[in-house]
Design a protein around this motif. Sequence first.
Motif, short mmCIF file in Angstrom:
data_model
loop_
_atom_site.label_atom_id
_atom_site.label_comp_id
_atom_site.label_asym_id
_atom_site.label_seq_id
_atom_site.Cartn_x
_atom_site.Cartn_y
_atom_site.Cartn_z
N ALA A 117 31.49 47.68 41.06
CA ALA A 117 31.51 46.24 41.00
C ALA A 117 32.22 45.83 39.72
O ALA A 117 32.07 46.45 38.67
N VAL A 118 32.99 44.77 39.83
CA VAL A 118 33.70 44.20 38.69
C VAL A 118 33.25 42.75 38.58
O VAL A 118 33.24 42.02 39.58
N ARG A 119 32.90 42.33 37.39
CA ARG A 119 32.48 40.95 37.18
C ARG A 119 33.48 40.28 36.26
O ARG A 119 33.82 40.82 35.20
N VAL A 120 33.98 39.12 36.65
CA VAL A 120 34.92 38.33 35.84
C VAL A 120 34.29 36.97 35.62
O VAL A 120 33.79 36.35 36.57
N TRP A 121 34.27 36.49 34.40
CA TRP A 121 33.70 35.17 34.13
C TRP A 121 34.57 34.43 33.13
O TRP A 121 35.34 35.03 32.38
N ASN A 122 34.43 33.14 33.10
CA ASN A 122 35.19 32.26 32.22
C ASN A 122 34.40 32.11 30.93
O ASN A 122 33.30 31.57 30.93
N ASN A 123 34.97 32.55 29.83
CA ASN A 123 34.29 32.53 28.55
C ASN A 123 35.01 31.59 27.59
O ASN A 123 35.08 31.84 26.40
N SER A 124 35.59 30.52 28.12
CA SER A 124 36.29 29.58 27.25
C SER A 124 35.81 28.16 27.53
O SER A 124 35.04 27.91 28.45
N ASN A 132 40.92 29.28 34.37
CA ASN A 132 41.96 30.12 33.76
C ASN A 132 42.59 30.97 34.84
O ASN A 132 41.94 31.35 35.82
N ASP A 133 43.85 31.30 34.64
CA ASP A 133 44.52 32.28 35.51
C ASP A 133 44.37 33.65 34.87
O ASP A 133 44.34 33.78 33.64
N TYR A 134 44.27 34.67 35.66
CA TYR A 134 44.20 36.03 35.14
C TYR A 134 44.74 37.00 36.17
O TYR A 134 44.89 36.67 37.35
N ALA A 135 45.04 38.19 35.71
CA ALA A 135 45.48 39.28 36.60
C ALA A 135 44.51 40.44 36.44
O ALA A 135 43.97 40.67 35.36
N LEU A 136 44.31 41.14 37.51
CA LEU A 136 43.41 42.28 37.49
C LEU A 136 44.10 43.45 38.16
O LEU A 136 44.52 43.36 39.31
N ASN A 137 44.26 44.54 37.43
CA ASN A 137 44.86 45.75 37.98
C ASN A 137 43.75 46.79 38.07
O ASN A 137 43.21 47.21 37.05
N PHE A 138 43.41 47.19 39.27
CA PHE A 138 42.30 48.10 39.48
C PHE A 138 42.79 49.31 40.25
O PHE A 138 43.41 49.18 41.30
N SER A 139 42.54 50.50 39.71
CA SER A 139 42.96 51.71 40.41
C SER A 139 41.92 52.80 40.16
O SER A 139 41.12 52.71 39.24
N THR A 140 41.97 53.82 40.98
CA THR A 140 41.06 54.95 40.81
C THR A 140 41.85 56.24 40.82
O THR A 140 42.93 56.32 41.41
N ILE A 141 41.34 57.23 40.11
CA ILE A 141 41.92 58.56 40.13
C ILE A 141 40.78 59.56 40.30
O ILE A 141 39.63 59.25 39.99
#
Length: 187
Positions: free
Chosen positions: A1-8, A13-22
């Motif tokens: 699970a990934v949690r993203v929140w606005n801390n401003s 806000n716009d944001y980018a998320l790059n998620f990968s697994t190895i």
Amino acid sequence: AVRVWNNSEQDCNDYALNFSTIVDPCLQLPDDSLEPNDDCASATALTPGPQFNLFWVENDPDFYEVVVPNGEQLSATLQYSPIGGGLEIALLEDSFCVVVLDSASHSGNDTVTYTNLTGSAQTYRLRVDVPQFADTTCKNYDLDVVVAPDPCLTGSDDTFEQNDDCASAVSLPVGNHTGLFVSGSDR
């Protein structure tokens, strides 16, 4: 699970998320042929000599046992590449692997040594693991075990023996005294 929140203080806000697994590279490598030796009770018996291509993985220490005759010295050298973190070798006295006689770590060429002076052959244990607070997750290593007469016990003592404690101290005349001998087991 990934949690993203606005801390401003802005509403959005716009944001980018790059998620990968190895795949964890430590799980891809097969363990060595001396497994299972993951605790003191399952220590693998070793005969003196080199052991190559051994493998340590996180939360899986390796234990070995070596029989050492009375008056002989056990010397074990742990060899590995220190790049990417280090390992630790500990020489343990008891069958519960609690009493540490010697330990070494971090250089990639770490040696522990101990002489059996108990009067009979003893079984000592070696533990290979990471030092406390290390980040290493897996590591290949070699282990060279040597059991041989203690060189300090095979040499002849000097003419001032038995001066092994304060009560038997020898009074020395003024001058230079050469050829004296001391060892860790005979002061």
